[in-house]
Design a protein around this motif. Structure first.
Motif, mmCIF file in Angstrom:
data_model
loop_
_atom_site.group_PDB
_atom_site.id
_atom_site.type_symbol
_atom_site.label_atom_id
_atom_site.label_comp_id
_atom_site.label_asym_id
_atom_site.label_seq_id
_atom_site.Cartn_x
_atom_site.Cartn_y
_atom_site.Cartn_z
ATOM 1 N N PRO A 134 6.629 26.257 9.897
ATOM 2 C CA PRO A 134 7.936 25.661 9.759
ATOM 3 C C PRO A 134 7.923 24.832 8.699
ATOM 4 O O PRO A 134 9.103 24.426 8.296
ATOM 5 N N GLU A 135 6.768 24.130 8.296
ATOM 6 C CA GLU A 135 6.816 23.249 7.137
ATOM 7 C C GLU A 135 7.409 23.641 5.883
ATOM 8 O O GLU A 135 7.748 22.956 4.852
ATOM 9 N N LEU A 136 7.337 25.025 5.592
ATOM 10 C CA LEU A 136 7.951 25.429 4.473
ATOM 11 C C LEU A 136 9.369 25.183 4.228
ATOM 12 O O LEU A 136 9.954 25.162 3.257
ATOM 13 N N TRP B 73 -10.375 38.383 12.230
ATOM 14 C CA TRP B 73 -9.587 39.532 12.377
ATOM 15 C C TRP B 73 -10.372 40.425 11.186
ATOM 16 O O TRP B 73 -9.858 40.806 10.438
ATOM 17 N N PRO B 74 -11.530 40.954 11.692
ATOM 18 C CA PRO B 74 -12.076 42.389 10.809
ATOM 19 C C PRO B 74 -11.079 43.314 10.270
ATOM 20 O O PRO B 74 -10.362 43.828 11.288
ATOM 21 N N GLY B 75 -11.106 43.597 8.972
ATOM 22 C CA GLY B 75 -10.150 44.631 8.642
ATOM 23 C C GLY B 75 -8.915 44.140 8.306
ATOM 24 O O GLY B 75 -8.034 44.984 7.762
ATOM 25 N N GLU B 76 -8.709 42.970 8.170
ATOM 26 C CA GLU B 76 -7.396 42.222 7.762
ATOM 27 C C GLU B 76 -7.446 41.491 6.648
ATOM 28 O O GLU B 76 -8.775 40.722 6.593
ATOM 29 N N TYR B 77 -6.830 41.676 5.709
ATOM 30 C CA TYR B 77 -7.021 40.709 4.305
ATOM 31 C C TYR B 77 -5.877 40.098 3.973
ATOM 32 O O TYR B 77 -4.701 40.471 3.807
ATOM 33 N N PHE B 78 -6.003 38.708 3.665
ATOM 34 C CA PHE B 78 -5.069 38.217 2.792
ATOM 35 C C PHE B 78 -4.882 38.658 1.492
ATOM 36 O O PHE B 78 -5.555 39.409 0.758
ATOM 37 N N VAL B 79 -3.491 38.264 0.905
ATOM 38 C CA VAL B 79 -3.125 39.084 -0.438
ATOM 39 C C VAL B 79 -2.589 38.185 -1.165
ATOM 40 O O VAL B 79 -2.145 37.104 -0.838
ATOM 41 N N ARG B 80 -2.529 38.425 -2.642
ATOM 42 C CA ARG B 80 -2.027 37.780 -3.718
ATOM 43 C C ARG B 80 -0.567 37.956 -3.654
ATOM 44 O O ARG B 80 0.127 38.719 -4.458
ATOM 45 N N TYR B 81 0.011 37.359 -2.587
ATOM 46 C CA TYR B 81 1.563 37.877 -2.182
ATOM 47 C C TYR B 81 2.524 37.502 -3.317
ATOM 48 O O TYR B 81 3.723 37.847 -3.099
ATOM 49 N N TRP B 82 2.330 36.614 -4.291
ATOM 50 C CA TRP B 82 3.454 36.132 -5.412
ATOM 51 C C TRP B 82 3.192 37.020 -6.640
ATOM 52 O O TRP B 82 4.001 36.934 -7.301
ATOM 53 N N ASP B 83 2.437 37.864 -6.630
ATOM 54 C CA ASP B 83 2.086 39.099 -7.346
ATOM 55 C C ASP B 83 3.473 40.118 -7.336
ATOM 56 O O ASP B 83 3.523 40.435 -6.304
ATOM 57 N N TYR C 189 -0.766 31.359 2.849
ATOM 58 C CA TYR C 189 -0.690 30.189 1.804
ATOM 59 C C TYR C 189 -1.771 29.225 2.193
ATOM 60 O O TYR C 189 -2.051 28.600 1.257
ATOM 61 N N GLU C 190 -1.958 28.864 3.250
ATOM 62 C CA GLU C 190 -2.992 27.986 3.769
ATOM 63 C C GLU C 190 -4.571 28.631 3.899
ATOM 64 O O GLU C 190 -5.514 28.135 3.625
ATOM 65 N N GLU C 191 -4.399 29.991 4.012
ATOM 66 C CA GLU C 191 -5.458 30.691 4.530
ATOM 67 C C GLU C 191 -6.332 31.446 3.271
ATOM 68 O O GLU C 191 -7.523 31.683 3.512
ATOM 69 N N ILE C 192 -5.656 31.706 2.258
ATOM 70 C CA ILE C 192 -6.145 32.597 1.347
ATOM 71 C C ILE C 192 -7.255 31.841 0.283
ATOM 72 O O ILE C 192 -7.239 30.470 0.432
ATOM 73 N N ASP C 193 -8.408 32.263 0.158
ATOM 74 C CA ASP C 193 -9.592 31.689 -0.494
ATOM 75 C C ASP C 193 -9.154 31.163 -1.740
ATOM 76 O O ASP C 193 -8.351 31.953 -2.650
ATOM 77 N N PRO C 194 -9.176 30.015 -2.178
ATOM 78 C CA PRO C 194 -8.861 29.481 -3.497
ATOM 79 C C PRO C 194 -9.340 30.239 -4.603
ATOM 80 O O PRO C 194 -8.810 30.169 -5.920
ATOM 81 N N ALA C 195 -10.454 31.034 -4.338
ATOM 82 C CA ALA C 195 -10.950 31.792 -5.489
ATOM 83 C C ALA C 195 -9.915 32.863 -6.018
ATOM 84 O O ALA C 195 -10.187 33.339 -7.039
ATOM 85 N N TYR C 196 -9.086 33.335 -5.072
ATOM 86 C CA TYR C 196 -8.127 34.380 -5.339
ATOM 87 C C TYR C 196 -6.768 33.954 -5.926
ATOM 88 O O TYR C 196 -5.854 34.525 -5.957
ATOM 89 N N ALA C 197 -6.691 32.392 -5.774
ATOM 90 C CA ALA C 197 -5.245 31.513 -5.934
ATOM 91 C C ALA C 197 -5.223 31.506 -7.337
ATOM 92 O O ALA C 197 -3.937 30.975 -8.027
ATOM 93 N N ARG C 198 -6.148 31.851 -8.389
ATOM 94 C CA ARG C 198 -5.865 31.805 -9.702
ATOM 95 C C ARG C 198 -5.381 30.363 -10.248
ATOM 96 O O ARG C 198 -4.525 30.261 -11.043
ATOM 97 N N GLY C 199 -5.867 29.109 -9.633
ATOM 98 C CA GLY C 199 -5.579 28.011 -10.037
ATOM 99 C C GLY C 199 -4.373 27.205 -9.339
ATOM 100 O O GLY C 199 -4.152 26.173 -9.571
ATOM 101 N N ARG C 200 -3.913 28.179 -8.204
ATOM 102 C CA ARG C 200 -2.679 27.326 -7.870
ATOM 103 C C ARG C 200 -3.289 26.543 -6.549
ATOM 104 O O ARG C 200 -3.958 27.138 -5.749
ATOM 105 N N ASP C 201 -2.795 25.308 -6.313
ATOM 106 C CA ASP C 201 -3.094 24.680 -5.232
ATOM 107 C C ASP C 201 -2.446 24.903 -4.061
ATOM 108 O O ASP C 201 -1.510 25.830 -4.329
ATOM 109 N N ARG C 202 -2.615 24.343 -2.922
ATOM 110 C CA ARG C 202 -1.741 24.753 -1.954
ATOM 111 C C ARG C 202 -0.298 24.365 -1.830
ATOM 112 O O ARG C 202 0.304 25.102 -1.237
ATOM 113 N N GLU C 203 -0.035 23.239 -2.616
ATOM 114 C CA GLU C 203 1.586 23.399 -2.834
ATOM 115 C C GLU C 203 2.268 24.259 -3.688
ATOM 116 O O GLU C 203 3.473 24.818 -3.186
#
Length: 348
Positions: free
Chosen positions: A256-258, A169-179, A210-224
């Motif tokens: 729904p697994e959340l 989806w060009p033009g759409e970006y995941f975000v650091r939603y926990w910030d 939470y599954e699709e954000i690139d780990p490089a932007y996760a600042r050390g957070r794993d998927r859990e």
């Protein structure tokens, strides 16, 4: 994005794009979507549901950290929905008259009529509610598109919040939603707008970030940890909105697994699920993830949450099949088109 739908699996998208020229419909949480749905005979109008009254705004709810889910009270009794409409663009004349006149108990519309900044007004939402329907405001919580009004300032002043672009989806970006800045600059304002316009609740897309954000932007957070942060954001939205209007509905789309994160199930009123039975388009959903999604959705249903299920199918036999599955599962279901730019009859 707003001009398209998607989910955890994006495999079907390329085929859809090849078939559908000019598909530009906003955010989604399923793979690809379909061009047009097959015709079905409209049933008799469903009995109206009385929308809960709005109340004045009390003080702000406290913020929640990424690992802490705030307590949130839902409606006094479970909300029961059996039919719904899902339209995010293509409103005739820019108005919601067709939705108001339709045989649905609940409708999901974009927070803005043009997906940009022309937000629906309180009198427009009041007219739909006056027809006996609940109305939910759609917006994304884990991504942002370039055409959304918050994007330019976010890119200019807080560009580090913006993560990898969604390849499909060009033009759409995941975000650091926990910030905290994501809450302050984007999410709180969207919830406030939904409350101001008199919506009955919010329909929250892209928890799958939470599954699709690139780990490089996760600042050390794993998927859990990323999943816990998304669950906390949804619970924070719930606490904030319900403090201002008790009974305000919180309905995330997909993931729904959340529910496995403590407090998440209590924070939501329903779950919306794409492509439980048909992957776009007209392809039976038989992969393992389909089985897992259905099991988690059933668990939320059994916990008293209503289920809004949507499949994208065009063949009459597939539409009938999906509607039959909804009835068997006690889900409120709709079979519609990829663009989400028109109304389709509710399942009979």
């Amino acid at each position: 994005m707003m001009f398209g739908r998607r989910g955890a699996v994006l495999v079907g998208l390329i085929a859809v794009v090849a078939l559908v020229v000019g598909v530009v419909l906003a955010t989604c949480a399923g793979p690809g979507r379909a061009p047009t749905a097959g015709s079905v005979t409209p049933p008799a109008p469903a009995p109206p549901v009385t929308a809960p009254p709005a109340s004045g705004p009390p003080p702000s709810a406290p913020a929640a950290s990424a690992g802490t889910l705030p307590r949130s009270s839902g409606p006094a009794a479970p909300v029961r929905i059996s039919s719904w409409a899902y339209q995010l663009q293509g409103y005739a004349g820019g108005r919601l008259d067709q939705i108001a006149a339709g045989p649905y108990q609940l409708a999901v519309v974009d927070l803005a009529r043009d997906a940009h900044a022309d937000y629906f007004r309180a009198d427009e939402i009041r007219k739909v509610r006056g027809s006996g329907k609940r109305v939910l405001a759609y917006f994304e919580i884990g991504s942002i598109e370039e055409f959304r009004p918050e994007y330019p300032a976010l890119r200019r002043d807080a560009g580090d919040l913006i993560a990898n672009e969604w390849d499909d989806w060009p033009g759409e970006y995941f975000v650091r939603y926990w910030d905290e800045r994501w809450w302050e600059r984007v999410i709180r304002g969207r919830v406030d707008q939904a409350l101001k316009a008199g919506f009955d609740g919010v329909y929250l897309d892209t928890p799958l970030a939470y599954e699709e954000i690139d780990p490089a932007y996760a600042r050390g957070r794993d998927r859990e940890a990323l999943g816990a942060a998304m669950a906390a954001l949804i619970a924070r939205i719930s606490a904030y909105a319900k403090a201002r209007r008790p009974g305000f509905l919180i309905v995330p789309q997909n993931s729904p697994e959340l529910r496995r994160f403590g407090g998440y199930t209590r924070a939501i009123d329903g779950i919306a699920m794409e492509e439980l039975f048909y992957r776009a388009t007209d392809e039976p959903c038989t992969e393992d993830f389909c089985t897992e999604n259905l099991a988690d959705t059933r668990a939320l249903r059994d916990a008293g949450k209503f289920v809004l299920s949507v499949d994208y199918a065009t063949r009459p036999a597939d539409i009938r099949s999906a509607c039959g599955r909804y009835r068997n599962e006690r889900f409120a279901g709709t079979v519609t088109v990829l663009e989400l730019d028109r109304l389709t009859p509710p399942c009979t």
